[in-house]
Design a protein around this motif. Structure first.
Motif, short mmCIF file in Angstrom:
data_model
loop_
_atom_site.label_atom_id
_atom_site.label_comp_id
_atom_site.label_asym_id
_atom_site.label_seq_id
_atom_site.Cartn_x
_atom_site.Cartn_y
_atom_site.Cartn_z
N GLU A 84 57.47 40.21 41.96
CA GLU A 84 56.21 40.35 42.70
C GLU A 84 55.02 40.44 41.74
O GLU A 84 53.96 39.85 41.98
CB GLU A 84 56.25 41.60 43.58
CG GLU A 84 57.19 41.47 44.78
CD GLU A 84 57.29 42.77 45.55
OE1 GLU A 84 56.51 43.70 45.27
OE2 GLU A 84 58.15 42.86 46.45
N THR A 87 54.26 37.03 40.20
CA THR A 87 53.58 36.19 41.19
C THR A 87 52.11 36.60 41.34
O THR A 87 51.22 35.76 41.38
CB THR A 87 54.29 36.29 42.55
OG1 THR A 87 55.65 35.87 42.41
CG2 THR A 87 53.60 35.40 43.59
N ALA A 88 51.89 37.91 41.39
CA ALA A 88 50.52 38.41 41.55
C ALA A 88 49.65 38.07 40.35
O ALA A 88 48.48 37.68 40.50
CB ALA A 88 50.55 39.92 41.77
N ARG A 90 50.07 35.56 38.27
CA ARG A 90 49.81 34.11 38.29
C ARG A 90 48.68 33.77 39.27
O ARG A 90 47.82 32.94 38.98
CB ARG A 90 51.09 33.37 38.69
CG ARG A 90 52.03 33.07 37.54
CD ARG A 90 52.99 31.96 37.91
NE ARG A 90 53.79 31.55 36.77
CZ ARG A 90 55.11 31.73 36.69
NH1 ARG A 90 55.76 32.32 37.66
NH2 ARG A 90 55.76 31.32 35.61
N LYS A 91 48.71 34.39 40.46
CA LYS A 91 47.70 34.09 41.46
C LYS A 91 46.33 34.59 41.01
O LYS A 91 45.30 33.97 41.31
CB LYS A 91 48.08 34.75 42.79
CG LYS A 91 49.22 34.06 43.51
CD LYS A 91 49.50 34.74 44.85
CE LYS A 91 50.61 34.00 45.60
NZ LYS A 91 50.91 34.68 46.90
N THR A 92 46.31 35.70 40.29
CA THR A 92 45.04 36.30 39.87
C THR A 92 44.42 35.59 38.68
O THR A 92 43.22 35.27 38.68
CB THR A 92 45.25 37.79 39.52
OG1 THR A 92 45.81 38.47 40.64
CG2 THR A 92 43.93 38.44 39.12
N GLY A 94 46.35 33.08 36.57
CA GLY A 94 47.05 31.90 36.11
C GLY A 94 47.98 32.18 34.94
O GLY A 94 48.24 33.34 34.58
N GLU A 95 48.47 31.11 34.33
CA GLU A 95 49.42 31.23 33.23
C GLU A 95 48.82 31.93 32.01
O GLU A 95 49.52 32.62 31.28
CB GLU A 95 49.95 29.85 32.82
CG GLU A 95 50.79 29.15 33.88
CD GLU A 95 52.07 29.91 34.19
OE1 GLU A 95 52.61 30.58 33.29
OE2 GLU A 95 52.52 29.83 35.35
#
Length: 208
Positions: A84, A87-88, A90-92, A94-95
């Protein structure tokens, strides 16, 4: 599964890989019959499986190994939460943000590892200390000779496997961590990789 002997058999198969009931018995200080009884119990729970291997003349040898369910008895630490968080992040951010987080984790670990390895009289002692640290972190690590000046660092379990599968940066970071901790005059290469489907991770370590 509540029987302590069966737990010991399960752990032996995880730490040393596929083997016969006779070999398990010798390793655990029990008879082959006793080992087979525990294996039968584990087989009923679908935690182990067996294949018969022929080696020429004589009866085939029955080799026991863990099933996927058996490997799952050695859990990935906080796998759901870790996934989780990845994922969070990455969404916030990025890489790039994820790489920064992994880098900060690597930097903190490097400081700990260098302190632990400081004062070791030889590369062999350094690798032994490194294995001890990794075992404390849940990697079930051991060392072994690799021939011609090579030492093997063997990790039989990956407690961050879900995270490593979700982000290969963790695996790259760990290889870089070993290289930095052991020093620039030491070569470290990964020969086997759990994330790539191997039973264990194996690192070949030698002086340059």
């Amino acid at each position: 599964m509540k029987h302590r002997g069966s737990l010991r058999v399960l752990h032996a198969l995880k730490s040393a890989g596929p083997q016969t009931a006779e070999a398990l018995g010798r390793k655990l200080g029990m008879t082959a019959v006793g080992a087979r009884q525990h294996l039968a119990r584990l087989l009923e729970e679908e935690l182990v499986e067996a294949v018969d291997q022929s080696e020429g003349v004589g009866r085939p040898k029955r080799i026991w190994s863990l099933t996927e369910a058996g490997h799952a008895r050695f859990p990935d630490n906080h796998a759901g939460l870790t996934l989780e968080l990845i994922t969070a992040i990455r969404k916030t951010g990025g890489e790039a943000m994820l790489d920064s987080v992994i880098g900060a984790r690597e930097k903190a670990a490097l400081s700990t590892y260098r302190r632990a390895l400081d004062g070791a009289a030889s590369l062999k002692e350094k690798v032994k200390r490194l294995a001890r640290i990794r075992s404390e972190e849940g990697y079930m690590a051991t060392t072994a000779p690799g021939g011609e000046g090579v030492l093997l660092l063997i990790e039989n379990h990956c407690p961050i496997c879900v995270a490593a599968k979700a982000c290969q940066g963790f695996c790259r970071s760990e290889l870089a961590l070993f290289r930095e901790a052991l020093g620039r005059d030491v070569s470290v290469e990964r020969d086997e990789h759990i994330v790539a489907g191997a039973r264990r991770c194996v690192y070949r370590i030698s002086a340059r």
